[in-house]
Motif scaffolding. Structure first.
Motif, short mmCIF file in Angstrom:
data_model
loop_
_atom_site.label_atom_id
_atom_site.label_comp_id
_atom_site.label_asym_id
_atom_site.label_seq_id
_atom_site.Cartn_x
_atom_site.Cartn_y
_atom_site.Cartn_z
N ARG A 146 -15.35 94.70 -22.15
CA ARG A 146 -15.48 95.12 -20.76
C ARG A 146 -14.10 95.51 -20.22
NH1 ARG A 146 -20.33 92.48 -18.82
NH2 ARG A 146 -21.08 90.95 -20.35
N SER A 147 -13.83 96.79 -20.11
CA SER A 147 -12.62 97.32 -19.47
C SER A 147 -11.35 96.64 -19.97
CB SER A 147 -12.73 97.17 -17.95
OG SER A 147 -13.84 97.89 -17.45
N SER B 39 0.47 92.90 -20.01
CA SER B 39 0.90 94.30 -20.17
C SER B 39 2.40 94.48 -19.93
CB SER B 39 0.11 95.23 -19.24
OG SER B 39 -1.26 95.22 -19.58
N HIS C 137 -6.78 101.57 -23.12
CA HIS C 137 -6.92 101.66 -21.66
C HIS C 137 -8.39 101.63 -21.25
CE1 HIS C 137 -5.97 102.67 -17.53
NE2 HIS C 137 -6.80 103.69 -17.59
N GLU C 138 -8.75 100.60 -20.50
CA GLU C 138 -10.08 100.47 -19.89
C GLU C 138 -11.19 100.71 -20.92
OE1 GLU C 138 -10.99 99.70 -16.62
OE2 GLU C 138 -8.90 99.06 -16.44
N SER D 27 -14.39 99.85 -23.02
CA SER D 27 -15.63 99.09 -23.04
C SER D 27 -16.44 99.51 -24.26
CB SER D 27 -16.45 99.32 -21.77
OG SER D 27 -15.78 98.83 -20.63
N THR E 9 -16.65 103.69 -23.63
CA THR E 9 -15.83 104.34 -22.59
C THR E 9 -14.40 103.86 -22.75
OG1 THR E 9 -16.27 102.56 -20.99
CG2 THR E 9 -17.75 104.47 -20.96
N GLY E 10 -13.46 104.62 -22.18
CA GLY E 10 -12.05 104.26 -22.24
C GLY E 10 -11.31 105.05 -23.29
N ASP E 11 -9.99 104.88 -23.31
CA ASP E 11 -9.11 105.63 -24.21
C ASP E 11 -8.36 104.70 -25.14
OD1 ASP E 11 -9.60 108.26 -23.24
OD2 ASP E 11 -8.39 107.80 -21.47
N GLU F 249 -13.77 90.22 -22.25
CA GLU F 249 -12.69 90.53 -21.32
C GLU F 249 -11.41 89.79 -21.70
OE1 GLU F 249 -14.53 91.29 -17.02
OE2 GLU F 249 -15.01 89.28 -17.76
N SER G 150 -7.68 96.54 -21.43
CA SER G 150 -6.45 97.33 -21.48
C SER G 150 -5.35 96.51 -22.15
CB SER G 150 -6.00 97.73 -20.07
OG SER G 150 -6.92 98.64 -19.49
#
Length: 245
Positions: free
Chosen positions: A36-37, A7, A19-20, A22, A73-75, A227, A39
């Motif tokens: 999984r999460s 990053s 971002h984060e 999933s 989930t996440g943005d 990941e 970023s």
């Protein structure tokens, strides 16, 4: 050769922000987690290679970045486009205005010439380049009036790239673009992608299982089991003709 770059990008240059994120899929009673999460920030004009084995989540990540899928989930944000919150109409507009796709298989319309395949896309793009210019950039001026069946695999892939860049996209997403090609032709395709990145300042993201291609990237993102395991920055970008595998 490579330095850690988890990053590490100039925040003033970031155009893509993941971002984060999933992503899960439900198959009967079984829940499959593809990401999984995750970023990741991407900057304008970067050449990114996303590496990972089959099932690592790299195609899912590419599809989410391209607005073909949405995260569980996440943005996900591209400039002022919040893709994770957009509906079908918003995602369609995003793909039309900002994204070019190159896939392993060329998806050309067999009844149209190379020029007509490219022109078909420019008719719906707001800031399209002339189809003949796009074909010239990939070295196919003399083959523009040929049908896909009259072109080699490498030539068909170059038509697919011309079709993608004719929209003048901000980001070019490539899913195993050399996977169906022999070694010399694959290197030629990589040269075309490097030229597009350099000359048009297009953000190029290539997903592949071919580790040799990583040497031509600005940064390399490694995925495993959904990941990100590592992000590295190449101290020197190799030229495509220097790659060996």
């Amino acid at each position: 050769m490579a330095t850690s770059a988890h990053s590490i990008v100039d925040s003033t240059d970031v155009v893509f922000h993941v971002h984060e994120v999933s992503k899960t899929y439900q198959t009967g009673d079984v829940t499959v987690t593809a990401l999984r999460s995750v970023s990741l920030d991407l900057s304008a004009g970067e050449f990114i290679v996303i590496l990972g084995p089959s099932g690592s989540g790299k195609s899912t990540l590419l599809n989410i970045m391209g607005g073909l899928d949405t995260p569980t989930t996440g943005d996900v944000r591209f400039r002022d486009h919040w893709l994770s919150k957009a509906g079908d109409a918003g995602l369609t507009q995003f793909r039309r205005e900002h994204v070019g796709f190159v896939f392993q298989f060329y998806n050309l319309i067999p009844s149209l010439t190379a020029l007509e395949n490219v022109a078909l896309v420019t008719e719906i793009a707001e800031h399209a380049m002339a189809p003949r210019k796009a074909l010239r950039l990939v070295g196919l001026t003399e083959r523009q009036n040929h049908f896909p069946s009259q072109l080699s695999g490498g030539e068909q892939q170059r038509v697919a790239i011309a079709r993608a860049i004719a929209k003048t996209p901000d980001i070019l997403l490539c899913d195993e673009p050399t996977g169906a090609l022999d070694y010399p032709t694959a290197k030629l395709i990589l040269e075309v992608l490097a030229d597009v990145n350099r000359e048009l300042h297009t953000l190029v993201a290539v997903i592949t299982h071919n580790t040799a291609i990583a040497d031509m990237a600005d940064r390399v993102v490694r995925l495993r089991s959904g990941e990100i395991t590592e992000i590295t920055r190449n101290a020197r970008k190799a030229r495509p003709d220097e790659l060996e595998w």
